[in-house]
Design an enzyme around this catalytic site. Sequence first.
Site, PDB file in Angstrom:
ATOM      1  N   ASP A  71       0.858  -1.174   0.000  1.00 21.22           N
ATOM      2  CA  ASP A  71       0.000   0.000   0.000  1.00 21.22           C
ATOM      3  C   ASP A  71       0.904   1.236   0.000  1.00 21.22           C
ATOM      4  OD1 ASP A  71      -1.700   2.109   0.578  1.00 21.22           O
ATOM      5  OD2 ASP A  71      -2.883   0.991   2.059  1.00 21.22           O
ATOM      6  N   HIS A  72       0.867   1.985  -1.111  1.00 17.88           N
ATOM      7  CA  HIS A  72       1.794   3.115  -1.244  1.00 17.88           C
ATOM      8  C   HIS A  72       1.461   4.274  -0.302  1.00 17.88           C
ATOM      9  CE1 HIS A  72       5.215   4.809  -3.013  1.00 17.88           C
ATOM     10  NE2 HIS A  72       5.015   4.477  -4.274  1.00 17.88           N
ATOM     11  N   ARG A  73       0.313   4.234   0.356  1.00 16.11           N
ATOM     12  CA  ARG A  73       0.026   5.241   1.377  1.00 16.11           C
ATOM     13  C   ARG A  73       0.879   5.009   2.613  1.00 16.11           C
ATOM     14  NH1 ARG A  73      -6.259   4.250   2.232  1.00 16.11           N
ATOM     15  NH2 ARG A  73      -5.332   2.160   2.451  1.00 16.11           N
TER      16      ARG A  73
END
Length: 421
Positions: A391-393
């Site tokens: 998850d790039h967040r």
Amino acid sequence: MTTATKDFMLPDLGEGLTESQLVAWNVRVGDRVSLNQSIADVETAKALVELPSPYAGVVSRLYVEPGTTVGVGEKLLAFDIDETADAGETPPPAAAPPAAAPPATAPPTAAPAAAASAAAESQAAEPAAAPPADDSPLPNLVGYGAKAETGARPTRRPHTPPTGGPGSSRSERLETHPARRSSSLQHERIETRTPITGVRRHTADAMVRSAFTAPHVTTFLTIDVTPTLDLLTRLQGSGELAGHRVTVLTAVAKAVCLAISRTPAVNAHWDEEAGEIVQFGTVNLGIAAATPRGLMVPNIKNAEALTLAELADALTDLVTTAKAGRTGPEDLAGGTISITNVGVFGVDAGTPILNPGEAAILALGAVRRQPWEHEGGIALRSVVTLALSFDHRLVDGEQGSRFLADVGRILSDPARLIAMI
């Protein structure tokens, strides 16, 4: 003796579940049952659960048919009980652990962790010198077969050739030829339709939610795992791992737990409602598994605290429990990071979808013997591809790459572990 009729409503099975599907009755009208006797199998969005009887008495009515979805608090069945004996009645017991499922034909696989594209369970070839390579989390799991296919209805659409009169075309006349008619009948198309319920519905909803909520990034790494396979063989041969089924999946699971200590961002959760990033203090390692009921991701609690032998035993227990159909909601809840073993299907790599609520999932490909650069030359080595979706967040590209590189370093040269801890 005075009798009274008591209704039994579907209890709250926990985990915020509001409904279940009745898979099968284990009793009939007129049956006398004892307290806590199994009366029905129900399928929640997460597991198959066996319901115990809250009363001792005679079954007087079954309110629903198998295949029906029932909400929490809705009537399931009624009992005629002895009022005198019921005077000291205690509240109905909670649902028993998931019931073992009768044999049937197993469906799909593994899939994204939510899936590695998710359950299952064919096997990738391993080097001759390698330890047991049956890493399949759930090979050929048993299930409910026809019961699980409630509502399936085949639809036949036979081909009807033209009559082929004097003015018919050559193609039409061919269609009326006895041999051609026989051939067309053998190629009838048959459809089956199955209601989308239970685990399949839950998995589909979770996959869509994960895919369209968390910005997925997938990165790949191909490594030579010959040193790890050799090490496992030596340890098993010398007795340190005797009696424990240690496989490539076990080694990968251990490497993941160790690498997390250097990149804790992959073991986290994005709490949108609270506006916070939750850093988990322990590793509940999920193992994606495809079952006849759909994709499941049971997890090993506190995996980071387990030795290699203990981790091997935990994986064995996970498989045994799943094969017996006893995977319960508690085994599926609380996962923090997952692994999906697509290699058991002979697949080299994939782009797994995150298990909802988790920051990363690692896909393990098939171990293959192939030419590889080794000590300045070319040698036949055991090579595998790892794919990490994150998850790039929560995880930056540098963090995701570092984590995957650490896992790769541990597996390609176990001796480097000394310098990493």
